[in-house]
Design a protein around this motif. Structure first.
Motif, mmCIF file in Angstrom:
data_model
loop_
_atom_site.group_PDB
_atom_site.id
_atom_site.type_symbol
_atom_site.label_atom_id
_atom_site.label_comp_id
_atom_site.label_asym_id
_atom_site.label_seq_id
_atom_site.Cartn_x
_atom_site.Cartn_y
_atom_site.Cartn_z
ATOM 1 N N THR A 110 0.842 -1.187 0.000
ATOM 2 C CA THR A 110 0.000 0.000 0.000
ATOM 3 C C THR A 110 0.880 1.240 0.000
ATOM 4 N N THR A 111 0.290 2.366 -0.348
ATOM 5 C CA THR A 111 0.999 3.639 -0.405
ATOM 6 C C THR A 111 0.158 4.677 0.322
ATOM 7 N N ARG A 112 0.831 5.609 0.988
ATOM 8 C CA ARG A 112 0.128 6.687 1.704
ATOM 9 C C ARG A 112 0.773 8.000 1.320
ATOM 10 N N GLU A 113 -0.049 8.956 0.937
ATOM 11 C CA GLU A 113 0.416 10.298 0.575
ATOM 12 C C GLU A 113 0.148 11.227 1.756
ATOM 13 N N PHE A 114 1.147 12.044 2.108
ATOM 14 C CA PHE A 114 1.026 13.004 3.203
ATOM 15 C C PHE A 114 1.022 14.415 2.631
ATOM 16 N N CYS A 136 3.330 2.141 13.041
ATOM 17 C CA CYS A 136 4.437 3.064 12.793
ATOM 18 C C CYS A 136 3.968 4.495 13.010
ATOM 19 N N ALA A 137 4.928 5.371 13.219
ATOM 20 C CA ALA A 137 4.655 6.800 13.353
ATOM 21 C C ALA A 137 5.409 7.514 12.249
ATOM 22 N N VAL A 138 4.762 8.518 11.650
ATOM 23 C CA VAL A 138 5.338 9.275 10.543
ATOM 24 C C VAL A 138 5.365 10.750 10.934
ATOM 25 N N LEU A 139 6.546 11.377 10.785
ATOM 26 C CA LEU A 139 6.714 12.809 11.041
ATOM 27 C C LEU A 139 6.930 13.497 9.704
ATOM 28 N N CYS A 140 6.143 14.540 9.449
ATOM 29 C CA CYS A 140 6.264 15.298 8.207
ATOM 30 C C CYS A 140 6.972 16.626 8.461
ATOM 31 N N GLU A 141 7.499 17.199 7.409
ATOM 32 C CA GLU A 141 8.252 18.442 7.472
ATOM 33 C C GLU A 141 7.446 19.592 8.086
ATOM 34 N N ASP A 142 6.122 19.560 7.929
ATOM 35 C CA ASP A 142 5.283 20.620 8.499
ATOM 36 C C ASP A 142 5.030 20.446 9.991
ATOM 37 N N GLY A 143 5.636 19.421 10.612
ATOM 38 C CA GLY A 143 5.515 19.206 12.050
ATOM 39 C C GLY A 143 4.357 18.326 12.457
ATOM 40 N N CYS A 144 3.583 17.806 11.504
ATOM 41 C CA CYS A 144 2.466 16.915 11.813
ATOM 42 C C CYS A 144 2.970 15.486 12.007
#
Length: 183
Positions: free
Chosen positions: A32-36, A53-61
């Motif tokens: 599967t694929t997930r777009e942030f 899992c935990a995902v951290l994005c550049e915008d701080g979310c």
């Protein structure tokens, strides 16, 4: 089983692959694929739940994702968007239920369940960090957290430095006291 799931981050996309095929001669199978909404800067797997899992994005979310049994889909378990987060890590195996530790823009550290609603614990920022940002978090033991700080991007004091970490300290989670490592 989710023991051999590989997450590949590219820009704002995370692709989950069945890595069991990578051990043989064939390529991994995309599950599967997930777009942030912004580029992914960190992804970390729970040490106690191989499908979480935990995902951290550049915008701080931050989002926590739970892969379904067949691995071809996932549920968003939690989403944290109220403060800019700069670093994440899971509490270690043996420390009870998985909890996610997040470094906020203020430098404070919060520990939360995977649902990311409320905080189990909150620790103030290390007083010696100045205007530096929390860059890395890593548990040595269930009570000892290493925290790495760096100057804000573009403001490194030594442009030739390969590693932007400027200060490292340990937080004793039991007492809430920091001690700086090195000088």
């Amino acid at each position: 089983s989710h023991e051999l799931i590989l997450a590949v981050c590219s820009g704002s996309t995370v692709t989950f692959l069945d890595a069991t095929h990578l051990l043989g001669s064939s390529a991994g199978v995309t599950l599967t694929t997930r777009e942030f909404g912004s580029p992914v800067v960190d992804l970390t797997w729970s040490p106690t739940n191989s499908a979480l899992c935990a995902v951290l994005c550049e915008d701080g979310c931050v989002e926590t994702l739970q892969l379904k049994v067949n691995g071809t889909a996932f549920d968003v378990v939690g989403k944290f968007t109220t403060d800019n987060v700069s670093a994440i890590c899971w509490t270690p195996k043996g420390a009870g239920q998985s909890r996610l530790t997040m470094a906020l823009e203020s430098g404070a550290l919060v520990v939360s369940t995977p649902q990311l609603q409320g905080h189990d614990s909150e620790f103030p920022a290390f007083q010696g960090k100045g205007d530096m940002q929390t860059h890395r978090l890593h548990y040595l033991t269930s009570n000892m957290l290493v925290v790495g700080y760096r100057f804000p991007l573009g403001e490194e004091r030594n442009a030739d430095a390969e590693d932007p970490l400027a200060i490292m300290c340990c937080l004793d989670v039991a007492t809430g006291k920091y001690s700086q490592l090195g000088d």
